[in-house]
Design a protein around this motif. Structure first.
Motif, PDB file in Angstrom:
ATOM      1  N   PHE A 143       0.830  -1.208   0.000  1.00  0.00           N
ATOM      2  CA  PHE A 143       0.000   0.000   0.000  1.00  0.00           C
ATOM      3  C   PHE A 143       0.865   1.258   0.000  1.00  0.00           C
ATOM      4  CE2 PHE A 143      -3.348  -2.574   2.523  1.00  0.00           C
ATOM      5  CZ  PHE A 143      -3.819  -3.142   1.349  1.00  0.00           C
ATOM      6  N   THR A 144       1.919   1.238   0.808  1.00  0.00           N
ATOM      7  CA  THR A 144       2.776   2.418   0.930  1.00  0.00           C
ATOM      8  C   THR A 144       3.490   2.715  -0.386  1.00  0.00           C
ATOM      9  OG1 THR A 144       3.131   1.970   3.282  1.00  0.00           O
ATOM     10  CG2 THR A 144       4.697   3.427   2.210  1.00  0.00           C
ATOM     11  N   THR A 145       3.966   1.672  -1.049  1.00  0.00           N
ATOM     12  CA  THR A 145       4.666   1.873  -2.316  1.00  0.00           C
ATOM     13  C   THR A 145       3.727   2.426  -3.380  1.00  0.00           C
ATOM     14  OG1 THR A 145       6.167   0.060  -1.774  1.00  0.00           O
ATOM     15  CG2 THR A 145       6.086   0.755  -4.071  1.00  0.00           C
ATOM     16  N   LEU A 146       2.508   1.899  -3.437  1.00  0.00           N
ATOM     17  CA  LEU A 146       1.530   2.441  -4.370  1.00  0.00           C
ATOM     18  C   LEU A 146       1.172   3.879  -4.015  1.00  0.00           C
ATOM     19  CD1 LEU A 146      -0.788  -0.688  -4.777  1.00  0.00           C
ATOM     20  CD2 LEU A 146       0.908   0.167  -6.387  1.00  0.00           C
ATOM     21  N   ALA A 147       1.110   4.170  -2.707  1.00  0.00           N
ATOM     22  CA  ALA A 147       0.849   5.546  -2.269  1.00  0.00           C
ATOM     23  C   ALA A 147       2.002   6.467  -2.645  1.00  0.00           C
ATOM     24  CB  ALA A 147       0.612   5.580  -0.760  1.00  0.00           C
ATOM     25  N   ASN A 148       3.232   5.938  -2.639  1.00  0.00           N
ATOM     26  CA  ASN A 148       4.379   6.734  -3.103  1.00  0.00           C
ATOM     27  C   ASN A 148       4.215   7.094  -4.580  1.00  0.00           C
ATOM     28  OD1 ASN A 148       5.442   6.458  -0.570  1.00  0.00           O
ATOM     29  ND2 ASN A 148       6.925   4.896  -1.125  1.00  0.00           N
ATOM     30  N   GLY A 149       3.650   6.150  -5.354  1.00  0.00           N
ATOM     31  CA  GLY A 149       3.353   6.446  -6.751  1.00  0.00           C
ATOM     32  C   GLY A 149       2.341   7.574  -6.873  1.00  0.00           C
ATOM     33  N   VAL A 150       1.354   7.592  -5.971  1.00  0.00           N
ATOM     34  CA  VAL A 150       0.383   8.684  -5.937  1.00  0.00           C
ATOM     35  C   VAL A 150       1.075   9.995  -5.581  1.00  0.00           C
ATOM     36  CG1 VAL A 150      -1.691   9.563  -4.771  1.00  0.00           C
ATOM     37  CG2 VAL A 150      -1.539   7.137  -5.379  1.00  0.00           C
ATOM     38  N   SER A 151       2.077   9.944  -4.694  1.00  0.00           N
ATOM     39  CA  SER A 151       2.845  11.150  -4.341  1.00  0.00           C
ATOM     40  C   SER A 151       3.562  11.717  -5.560  1.00  0.00           C
ATOM     41  CB  SER A 151       3.869  10.832  -3.244  1.00  0.00           C
ATOM     42  OG  SER A 151       3.244  10.586  -2.012  1.00  0.00           O
ATOM     43  N   ASN A 152       4.231  10.853  -6.331  1.00  0.00           N
ATOM     44  CA  ASN A 152       4.927  11.313  -7.532  1.00  0.00           C
ATOM     45  C   ASN A 152       3.952  11.884  -8.556  1.00  0.00           C
ATOM     46  OD1 ASN A 152       7.000   8.559  -6.932  1.00  0.00           O
ATOM     47  ND2 ASN A 152       7.770  10.635  -6.918  1.00  0.00           N
ATOM     48  N   TYR A 153       2.826  11.200  -8.728  1.00  0.00           N
ATOM     49  CA  TYR A 153       1.787  11.684  -9.645  1.00  0.00           C
ATOM     50  C   TYR A 153       1.287  13.056  -9.189  1.00  0.00           C
ATOM     51  CZ  TYR A 153      -2.893  11.997 -11.693  1.00  0.00           C
ATOM     52  OH  TYR A 153      -4.029  12.436 -12.331  1.00  0.00           O
ATOM     53  N   THR A 154       1.005  13.183  -7.894  1.00  0.00           N
ATOM     54  CA  THR A 154       0.505  14.456  -7.348  1.00  0.00           C
ATOM     55  C   THR A 154       1.534  15.556  -7.527  1.00  0.00           C
ATOM     56  OG1 THR A 154      -0.832  13.289  -5.691  1.00  0.00           O
ATOM     57  CG2 THR A 154      -0.328  15.596  -5.253  1.00  0.00           C
ATOM     58  N   ALA A 155       2.802  15.262  -7.195  1.00  0.00           N
ATOM     59  CA  ALA A 155       3.844  16.282  -7.263  1.00  0.00           C
ATOM     60  C   ALA A 155       4.055  16.777  -8.698  1.00  0.00           C
ATOM     61  CB  ALA A 155       5.155  15.724  -6.705  1.00  0.00           C
ATOM     62  N   LEU A 191      -1.233  14.046   0.256  1.00  0.00           N
ATOM     63  CA  LEU A 191      -0.771  15.086   1.187  1.00  0.00           C
ATOM     64  C   LEU A 191       0.739  15.273   1.078  1.00  0.00           C
ATOM     65  CD1 LEU A 191      -2.882  14.114   4.352  1.00  0.00           C
ATOM     66  CD2 LEU A 191      -3.301  16.006   2.788  1.00  0.00           C
ATOM     67  N   ARG A 192       1.483  14.181   0.998  1.00  0.00           N
ATOM     68  CA  ARG A 192       2.940  14.253   0.927  1.00  0.00           C
ATOM     69  C   ARG A 192       3.386  14.837  -0.411  1.00  0.00           C
ATOM     70  NH1 ARG A 192       4.253   9.100   2.739  1.00  0.00           N
ATOM     71  NH2 ARG A 192       3.847   8.368   0.643  1.00  0.00           N
ATOM     72  N   HIS A 251      -0.333  17.958   8.125  1.00  0.00           N
ATOM     73  CA  HIS A 251      -1.510  17.103   8.139  1.00  0.00           C
ATOM     74  C   HIS A 251      -1.109  15.629   8.068  1.00  0.00           C
ATOM     75  CE1 HIS A 251      -3.874  20.709   6.350  1.00  0.00           C
ATOM     76  NE2 HIS A 251      -3.958  20.691   7.671  1.00  0.00           N
ATOM     77  N   PHE A 252      -0.139  15.359   7.225  1.00  0.00           N
ATOM     78  CA  PHE A 252       0.366  13.994   7.073  1.00  0.00           C
ATOM     79  C   PHE A 252       0.909  13.459   8.404  1.00  0.00           C
ATOM     80  CE2 PHE A 252       4.422  11.682   6.289  1.00  0.00           C
ATOM     81  CZ  PHE A 252       3.896  10.504   5.796  1.00  0.00           C
ATOM     82  N   MET A 253       1.693  14.280   9.095  1.00  0.00           N
ATOM     83  CA  MET A 253       2.283  13.852  10.364  1.00  0.00           C
ATOM     84  C   MET A 253       1.229  13.688  11.453  1.00  0.00           C
ATOM     85  SD  MET A 253       5.729  16.196  10.421  1.00  0.00           S
ATOM     86  CE  MET A 253       6.190  15.658  12.070  1.00  0.00           C
ATOM     87  N   ALA A 254       0.226  14.561  11.462  1.00  0.00           N
ATOM     88  CA  ALA A 254      -0.792  14.505  12.518  1.00  0.00           C
ATOM     89  C   ALA A 254      -1.521  13.167  12.514  1.00  0.00           C
ATOM     90  CB  ALA A 254      -1.786  15.654  12.344  1.00  0.00           C
ATOM     91  N   SER A 255      -1.940  12.703  11.342  1.00  0.00           N
ATOM     92  CA  SER A 255      -2.671  11.436  11.287  1.00  0.00           C
ATOM     93  C   SER A 255      -1.752  10.251  11.592  1.00  0.00           C
ATOM     94  CB  SER A 255      -3.321  11.258   9.913  1.00  0.00           C
ATOM     95  OG  SER A 255      -2.343  11.114   8.906  1.00  0.00           O
ATOM     96  N   THR A 256      -0.514  10.320  11.114  1.00  0.00           N
ATOM     97  CA  THR A 256       0.424   9.219  11.339  1.00  0.00           C
ATOM     98  C   THR A 256       0.777   9.073  12.809  1.00  0.00           C
ATOM     99  OG1 THR A 256       1.350   9.496   9.123  1.00  0.00           O
ATOM    100  CG2 THR A 256       2.688   8.306  10.725  1.00  0.00           C
TER     101      THR A 256
END
Length: 447
Positions: A286-298, A378-379, A386-391
């Motif tokens: 999940f985290t690796t796929l979310a990292n892909g979302v981070s790159n897409y977002t950025a 968020l990242r 916000h990212f840190m607060a939930s984590t």
């Protein structure tokens, strides 16, 4: 091959980018679980407990490497999306210099302090020497871990998820073979497991860094790129430091939990070690796929295409939920068979522990996966508070509840129950924070 994530149908672009990432996940987890698998099958339950115990300490070092990966990757993605190629090259070299200094400091601290840390988490005497030996060898390989993470961060930032997949496929397969060779043919025990990881990580790191350098040389920039930029270092740090803190606190929390678990004996330790490897396969996926979302977002934020961010989030959630369903069914109904991959002639205590752990956590994979995709947005957008607060909410709840519930009649079951509570609370926070982002307004206007 570099890939522009700011053009094309968002769902198609994101899924094509994430498909090789998913393949990378499988091989990365093969890399991670090979040591435990070989230790449990060819050495014994105490060796598995030692490797699992050491694994929680190695996560601290990985937290720093992952933070450097994310800081570099997000900033490089934004600059690539904005077509600022000179600054992009400077960001990569700046990240390499800063990571080298950080890695040196961590190696010194690890060489001097790992023994004390193992004592602090109440490592049983029968597992202490093997745990210490594994960690000592692992620490000498930290430069490979850091620079490999920087290289994969650059590949992802450039929209290339295929090249890291090829490196991982080769190195993880080799790692398993060398693990077995060193342990069975050379009778090196836990040291053989550690040295196999050291060698395979080193080779994959050198190759990955070489390809990154060749790739960047082909990218034309209007003027020579400086080697170091304090301004870009600050931008990288804005992403990297919260990511490091997040992963470090998670690692510290896991070490605290490991200390609680160690109080129940080597049977529970071994069962948890096997179970957590299987669970980490899912969470890392999940985290690796979310990292892909981070790159897409950025990339899309760098190109000022905010409506695509919203579409990317929906596509990301759909992707992780499709992955959650088979993993939940497999772990919930066939967890005992999965645990047997790590345990040779396991005690009933170890099997019972691992099965309970997987059955309590697996139904909540749908919840935590949505959190991680929201965290990816968020990242990638730089909304790190916000990212840190939930984590941190997730971590604090899990550690506090696990410590308290372990002292009740639930015993070790109470520890496993803390995971779903932390995940659910933090997921609600992350999705709420995502919903307040500027992409929502831009998406409404576009629709």
């Amino acid at each position: 091959m570099n890939k522009d994530l700011t053009v094309g149908r968002p769902e198609t672009v994101l899924w094509r980018f994430c498909l090789p990432l998913f393949g990378s996940i499988l091989f990365q987890q093969l890399y991670n679980i090979a040591d435990s698998l070989v230790a449990g099958k060819f050495i014994g339950e105490e060796a598995l407990a030692a490797v699992g115990n050491s694994y929680e300490v190695t996560l601290i070092f990985l937290a720093f490497a992952f933070g450097c990966n994310m800081g570099c990757s997000v900033v490089v993605s934004q600059l690539f999306g904005a077509r600022e190629y000179g600054k992009m090259k400077t960001a990569v070299s700046t990240a390499c210099i800063a990571s080298a200094l950080l890695c040196g400091a961590l190696m010194l601290g690890g060489i001097l302090g790992c023994g004390g840390l193992l004592r602090l988490i109440r490592t049983p005497e029968e597992a202490f020497a093997a745990s210490k030996l594994y960690l000592d060898i692992y620490i000498w390989g930290l430069p490979f871990v850091f620079f490999y993470n920087i290289a994969t961060g650059v590949f992802s930032a450039l929209g290339d998820s295929r090249t890291p997949f090829l490196f991982l496929a080769a190195s993880s397969t080799a790692n398993i073979a060398v693990d077995i060779l060193f342990v069975t043919a050379f009778d090196m025990g836990v040291a053989g497991v550690a040295w196999a990881t050291f060698l395979c990580q080193g080779i994959s790191c050198i190759l990955a860094v070489g390809v990154v350098c060749a790739r960047l040389r082909k990218v034309e920039s209007p003027e020579p790129a400086p080697v170091f930029s304090p301004l870009l270092l600050k931008k990288i740090a804005v992403i990297a430091v919260p990511s490091i803190l997040q992963q470090s606190f998670i690692s510290v929390g896991n070490i605290i939990l490991q200390g609680v678990i160690n109080g129940f004996g080597t049977g529970v330790m071994a069962g948890y070690s096997a179970g957590v490897k299987l669970n980490n396969l899912v969470i890392t996926s999940f985290t690796t796929l979310a990292n892909g979302v981070s790159n897409y977002t950025a990339q899309n934020i760098g190109a000022q295409k905010l409506p695509r961010v919203r579409a990317g989030f929906r596509a990301g959630v759909k992707l992780v939920w499709l992955l959650s369903l088979p993993l939940f069914l497999l772990y919930f109904f066939a967890g005992r068979h999965m645990l047997s991959l790590f345990l040779e002639s396991p005690t009933e205590d170890a099997l019972r522990t691992g099965v309970a752990y997987l059955r309590i956590l697996s139904p909540f994979y749908f919840v935590v996966s949505a959190k991680l995709v929201a965290d990816g947005v968020l990242r990638g957008s730089g909304r790190m508070l916000h990212f840190m607060a939930s984590t941190f909410t997730d971590l604090i709840l899990r550690v506090v509840l696990a410590t308290l519930l372990a002292r009740t009649a639930l015993e070790s079951l109470g520890i496993w129950c803390s995971w779903p509570i932390g995940w659910t609370t933090a997921s609600a926070m992350s999705v709420f924070f995502y919903g307040t982002g500027p992409w929502k307004r831009a998406g409404d206007e576009a629709e």
